[in-house]
Motif scaffolding. Structure first.
Motif, PDB file in Angstrom:
ATOM      1  N   VAL A  36       8.060   4.594   8.872  1.00 49.33           N
ATOM      2  CA  VAL A  36       6.863   5.306   9.308  1.00 49.33           C
ATOM      3  C   VAL A  36       5.792   5.154   8.236  1.00 49.33           C
ATOM      4  O   VAL A  36       6.040   5.437   7.064  1.00 49.33           O
ATOM      5  CB  VAL A  36       7.186   6.800   9.529  1.00 49.33           C
ATOM      6  CG1 VAL A  36       5.926   7.618   9.693  1.00 49.33           C
ATOM      7  CG2 VAL A  36       8.108   6.971  10.730  1.00 49.33           C
ATOM      8  N   ASP A  37       4.576   4.684   8.629  1.00 51.94           N
ATOM      9  CA  ASP A  37       3.508   4.495   7.644  1.00 51.94           C
ATOM     10  C   ASP A  37       2.241   5.297   7.946  1.00 51.94           C
ATOM     11  O   ASP A  37       1.255   5.182   7.230  1.00 51.94           O
ATOM     12  CB  ASP A  37       3.163   3.007   7.497  1.00 51.94           C
ATOM     13  CG  ASP A  37       2.618   2.384   8.779  1.00 51.94           C
ATOM     14  OD1 ASP A  37       2.403   3.117   9.766  1.00 51.94           O
ATOM     15  OD2 ASP A  37       2.397   1.160   8.794  1.00 51.94           O
ATOM     16  N   GLY A  38       2.256   6.087   9.007  1.00 53.42           N
ATOM     17  CA  GLY A  38       1.080   6.873   9.347  1.00 53.42           C
ATOM     18  C   GLY A  38       0.017   6.098  10.092  1.00 53.42           C
ATOM     19  O   GLY A  38      -1.056   6.639  10.399  1.00 53.42           O
ATOM     20  N   GLY A  74      17.129  10.517  15.499  1.00 50.56           N
ATOM     21  CA  GLY A  74      16.041  11.470  15.638  1.00 50.56           C
ATOM     22  C   GLY A  74      14.947  11.009  16.581  1.00 50.56           C
ATOM     23  O   GLY A  74      15.084  10.009  17.286  1.00 50.56           O
ATOM     24  N   ILE A  75      13.834  11.746  16.559  1.00 51.04           N
ATOM     25  CA  ILE A  75      12.694  11.518  17.446  1.00 51.04           C
ATOM     26  C   ILE A  75      11.493  11.033  16.632  1.00 51.04           C
ATOM     27  O   ILE A  75      11.194  11.564  15.559  1.00 51.04           O
ATOM     28  CB  ILE A  75      12.325  12.800  18.200  1.00 51.04           C
ATOM     29  CG1 ILE A  75      13.434  13.170  19.181  1.00 51.04           C
ATOM     30  CG2 ILE A  75      11.007  12.651  18.941  1.00 51.04           C
ATOM     31  CD1 ILE A  75      13.173  14.436  19.952  1.00 51.04           C
ATOM     32  N   GLU A 172       1.957  10.100  12.347  1.00 50.68           N
ATOM     33  CA  GLU A 172       3.213   9.465  12.747  1.00 50.68           C
ATOM     34  C   GLU A 172       4.342  10.178  12.014  1.00 50.68           C
ATOM     35  O   GLU A 172       4.256  10.395  10.804  1.00 50.68           O
ATOM     36  CB  GLU A 172       3.188   7.985  12.386  1.00 50.68           C
ATOM     37  CG  GLU A 172       4.413   7.203  12.820  1.00 50.68           C
ATOM     38  CD  GLU A 172       4.351   5.736  12.392  1.00 50.68           C
ATOM     39  OE1 GLU A 172       5.146   4.936  12.918  1.00 50.68           O
ATOM     40  OE2 GLU A 172       3.511   5.408  11.524  1.00 50.68           O
ATOM     41  N   PHE A 173       5.382  10.541  12.747  1.00 54.90           N
ATOM     42  CA  PHE A 173       6.466  11.257  12.076  1.00 54.90           C
ATOM     43  C   PHE A 173       7.798  11.046  12.779  1.00 54.90           C
ATOM     44  O   PHE A 173       7.859  10.688  13.960  1.00 54.90           O
ATOM     45  CB  PHE A 173       6.159  12.753  11.955  1.00 54.90           C
ATOM     46  CG  PHE A 173       5.726  13.432  13.232  1.00 54.90           C
ATOM     47  CD1 PHE A 173       6.654  13.933  14.128  1.00 54.90           C
ATOM     48  CD2 PHE A 173       4.375  13.581  13.528  1.00 54.90           C
ATOM     49  CE1 PHE A 173       6.254  14.561  15.291  1.00 54.90           C
ATOM     50  CE2 PHE A 173       3.960  14.209  14.691  1.00 54.90           C
ATOM     51  CZ  PHE A 173       4.903  14.710  15.581  1.00 54.90           C
ATOM     52  N   PHE A 174       8.846  11.266  12.007  1.00 50.81           N
ATOM     53  CA  PHE A 174      10.225  11.171  12.481  1.00 50.81           C
ATOM     54  C   PHE A 174      10.896  12.508  12.213  1.00 50.81           C
ATOM     55  O   PHE A 174      10.903  13.006  11.088  1.00 50.81           O
ATOM     56  CB  PHE A 174      10.956  10.058  11.735  1.00 50.81           C
ATOM     57  CG  PHE A 174      12.458  10.048  11.937  1.00 50.81           C
ATOM     58  CD1 PHE A 174      13.004   9.594  13.120  1.00 50.81           C
ATOM     59  CD2 PHE A 174      13.305  10.505  10.938  1.00 50.81           C
ATOM     60  CE1 PHE A 174      14.389   9.596  13.312  1.00 50.81           C
ATOM     61  CE2 PHE A 174      14.683  10.506  11.112  1.00 50.81           C
ATOM     62  CZ  PHE A 174      15.227  10.050  12.303  1.00 50.81           C
ATOM     63  N   ILE A 175      11.457  13.107  13.269  1.00 48.08           N
ATOM     64  CA  ILE A 175      12.173  14.378  13.157  1.00 48.08           C
ATOM     65  C   ILE A 175      13.666  14.093  13.320  1.00 48.08           C
ATOM     66  O   ILE A 175      14.115  13.718  14.407  1.00 48.08           O
ATOM     67  CB  ILE A 175      11.724  15.368  14.236  1.00 48.08           C
ATOM     68  CG1 ILE A 175      10.222  15.635  14.137  1.00 48.08           C
ATOM     69  CG2 ILE A 175      12.508  16.680  14.126  1.00 48.08           C
ATOM     70  CD1 ILE A 175       9.661  16.406  15.327  1.00 48.08           C
TER      71      ILE A 175
END
Length: 231
Positions: A36-38, A74-75, A172-175
């Motif tokens: 993830v790089d935003g 994850g999501i 941008e994110f990973f949960i």
């Protein structure tokens, strides 16, 4: 050709997925894990279209859209928000970032229990991940305990600019599913449905808000959440 069919075909051609309010579930495609790089530069995002988030309140007319994927771990979510002014002064995690520019997602994994997971991210990459018990509108968020290791999110935010200045921002994110314990139906299996909603708040001219599915009083109106189904 029927006008509605023509409109839907146009949205598909533009890479936008139309989701009638309170209708059938949004399909969440599965992916391998990625960085993830935003900015949403990972090739994995090319496998799924943007989904529009309608503006519900406020004076500004910015466009807001998002993408969602999931993996075994994850999501992933990606937001693209038009904007001309960034209102974001809080520079710490777990602050009340919802009082400034922010994007949010809510996941209600088990309709038998009024408890859901909420995640927020600001334009400067500060986060608020909480678990929310909500009993008849009485709710309060709880911070994660031992927030480390496999429980940690991965996230990034980027402010976009052009020759006229700020043009928007991306989040941008990973949960990780490990963070969502002890919620039921986590991790999801193929074909499983969750309730969910996706939001944005902006403060250019007072407060403006966007919601994927319409709500009545506030973002915690979980009975009005839409449905997502895991591919």
């Amino acid at each position: 050709m029927n006008k509605l069919i023509f409109f839907c075909l146009m949205l598909v051609a533009l890479g936008i997925q139309a989701q009638p309010e309170n209708s059938e579930a949004l399909v969440v495609k599965k992916t391998s894990d990625f960085s993830v790089d935003g900015k949403g530069t990972a090739k994995n995002w090319e496998t799924t279209p943007y989904i529009e988030i309608p503006k519900r309140k406020g004076e500004v007319s910015y466009r807001t859209r998002f993408k969602i994927l999931y993996s075994d771990k994850g999501i992933y979510c990606l937001y693209h928000s038009e904007d001309k002014k960034i209102t974001s002064t809080l520079k710490e995690d777990f602050a009340d970032i919802y009082n400034e520019d922010v994007v949010e997602c809510f996941f209600w994994t088990d309709e038998k229990s009024p408890i859901y997971f909420e995640y927020e991210l600001s334009p400067y990459n500060y986060e608020l991940p909480i678990l929310v018990p909500n009993y008849n509108g009485k709710f309060f968020g709880w911070r994660p305990w031992h927030y480390e290791g496999e429980k940690l999110t991965r996230r990034g935010a980027t402010i976009l600019e052009n020759e006229n200045g700020v043009s928007g921002w991306m989040a941008e994110f990973f949960i990780p599913f490990a963070l969502m314990n002890p919620l039921q139906n986590v991790p999801p299996t193929p074909g499983m449905k969750w309730r969910a909603n996706f939001y944005r708040i902006d403060y250019d001219k007072g407060m403006s808000s966007w919601a994927w599915q319409p709500i009545r009083k506030n973002f915690h109106d979980y009975e009005r959440f839409g449905y997502i189904v895991f591919e």
